[in-house]
Design a protein around this motif. Structure first.
Motif, mmCIF file in Angstrom:
data_model
loop_
_atom_site.group_PDB
_atom_site.id
_atom_site.type_symbol
_atom_site.label_atom_id
_atom_site.label_comp_id
_atom_site.label_asym_id
_atom_site.label_seq_id
_atom_site.Cartn_x
_atom_site.Cartn_y
_atom_site.Cartn_z
ATOM 1 N N GLY A 15 0.794 -1.220 0.000
ATOM 2 C CA GLY A 15 0.000 0.000 0.000
ATOM 3 C C GLY A 15 0.825 1.267 0.000
ATOM 4 O O GLY A 15 0.287 2.360 -0.226
ATOM 5 N N GLY A 16 2.110 1.119 0.239
ATOM 6 C CA GLY A 16 2.987 2.278 0.287
ATOM 7 C C GLY A 16 3.460 2.703 -1.089
ATOM 8 O O GLY A 16 3.046 2.144 -2.114
ATOM 9 N N SER A 17 4.337 3.696 -1.092
ATOM 10 C CA SER A 17 4.843 4.264 -2.340
ATOM 11 C C SER A 17 6.360 4.364 -2.295
ATOM 12 O O SER A 17 6.958 4.496 -1.222
ATOM 13 C CB SER A 17 4.263 5.666 -2.562
ATOM 14 O OG SER A 17 2.860 5.634 -2.677
ATOM 15 N N GLY A 107 20.728 -1.727 -11.183
ATOM 16 C CA GLY A 107 19.541 -2.254 -10.525
ATOM 17 C C GLY A 107 19.402 -1.757 -9.100
ATOM 18 O O GLY A 107 20.388 -1.485 -8.416
ATOM 19 N N THR A 108 18.155 -1.641 -8.668
ATOM 20 C CA THR A 108 17.870 -1.257 -7.289
ATOM 21 C C THR A 108 16.753 -2.158 -6.769
ATOM 22 O O THR A 108 15.767 -2.417 -7.458
ATOM 23 C CB THR A 108 17.488 0.236 -7.197
ATOM 24 O OG1 THR A 108 17.325 0.605 -5.827
ATOM 25 C CG2 THR A 108 16.215 0.571 -7.959
ATOM 26 N N GLN A 109 16.948 -2.661 -5.566
ATOM 27 C CA GLN A 109 16.006 -3.624 -5.002
ATOM 28 C C GLN A 109 14.790 -2.907 -4.429
ATOM 29 O O GLN A 109 14.929 -1.930 -3.671
ATOM 30 C CB GLN A 109 16.679 -4.446 -3.898
ATOM 31 C CG GLN A 109 15.753 -5.419 -3.183
ATOM 32 C CD GLN A 109 15.364 -6.592 -4.058
ATOM 33 O OE1 GLN A 109 16.201 -7.194 -4.735
ATOM 34 N NE2 GLN A 109 14.079 -6.936 -4.048
ATOM 35 N N VAL A 110 13.628 -3.407 -4.780
ATOM 36 C CA VAL A 110 12.371 -2.958 -4.194
ATOM 37 C C VAL A 110 11.722 -4.163 -3.528
ATOM 38 O O VAL A 110 11.495 -5.191 -4.172
ATOM 39 C CB VAL A 110 11.420 -2.367 -5.254
ATOM 40 C CG1 VAL A 110 10.044 -2.106 -4.654
ATOM 41 C CG2 VAL A 110 12.007 -1.085 -5.838
ATOM 42 N N THR A 111 11.463 -4.044 -2.245
ATOM 43 C CA THR A 111 10.843 -5.123 -1.491
ATOM 44 C C THR A 111 9.574 -4.592 -0.844
ATOM 45 O O THR A 111 9.621 -3.600 -0.118
ATOM 46 C CB THR A 111 11.790 -5.674 -0.426
ATOM 47 O OG1 THR A 111 12.996 -6.125 -1.053
ATOM 48 C CG2 THR A 111 11.141 -6.839 0.315
ATOM 49 N N VAL A 112 8.468 -5.265 -1.140
ATOM 50 C CA VAL A 112 7.178 -4.861 -0.584
ATOM 51 C C VAL A 112 6.708 -5.952 0.365
ATOM 52 O O VAL A 112 6.496 -7.101 -0.051
ATOM 53 C CB VAL A 112 6.140 -4.634 -1.692
ATOM 54 C CG1 VAL A 112 4.836 -4.111 -1.096
ATOM 55 C CG2 VAL A 112 6.676 -3.659 -2.739
ATOM 56 N N SER A 113 6.567 -5.603 1.615
ATOM 57 C CA SER A 113 6.146 -6.580 2.618
ATOM 58 C C SER A 113 4.625 -6.569 2.756
ATOM 59 O O SER A 113 3.970 -5.540 2.577
ATOM 60 C CB SER A 113 6.793 -6.263 3.962
ATOM 61 O OG SER A 113 6.377 -4.983 4.418
ATOM 62 N N ALA A 114 4.105 -7.739 3.074
ATOM 63 C CA ALA A 114 2.642 -7.882 3.180
ATOM 64 C C ALA A 114 2.111 -7.231 4.461
ATOM 65 O O ALA A 114 2.842 -7.049 5.428
ATOM 66 C CB ALA A 114 2.277 -9.350 3.145
#
Length: 114
Positions: A15-17, A107-114
């Motif tokens: 839900g974040g940005s 590259g840049t890591q994007v991690t979205v947690s539940a």
């Protein structure tokens, strides 16, 4: 030669940005296209969004409405605004420059947690 430096990745809750940036330097000519790709673990790299130096954009259909690509030609920088992030957006995000030759960022890591 063109060098691409990405920034803005990180860990965010669902839900974040996040806003990714990719700064290009070196021999940059027009016309050109700058893209964002992503690659999740165990999956193929896929095109997220692209933008020409004249501002024409293209998006992966499933991301329309959540992701926005933009660029500042004076700064040779492309941005990817990512809203309403989902865990399935987790991936390494790569910037690509398409001109006379193709160049990739690291590259840049994007991690979205539940």
């Amino acid at each position: 030669q063109v060098q691409l430096v990405e920034s803005g990745g990180g860990l965010v809750q669902a839900g974040g940005s996040l806003r990714l940036s990719c700064a290009a330097s070196g021999k940059i000519f027009s016309p050109n296209v700058m893209d964002w790709y992503r690659q999740a673990a165990g999956k193929q790299r896929e095109l997220v969004a692209s933008i020409t130096n004249s501002g024409i954009t293209n998006y992966l259909d499933s991301l329309k409405g959540r992701f926005t690509i933009s660029r500042d030609n004076a700064k040779n920088t492309v941005y990817l605004q990512m809203n309403s992030l989902k865990p399935e957006d987790t991936a390494v995000y790569y910037c690509r420059y398409l001109g006379q030759r193709i160049y990739w960022g690291q590259g840049t890591q994007v991690t979205v947690s539940a």
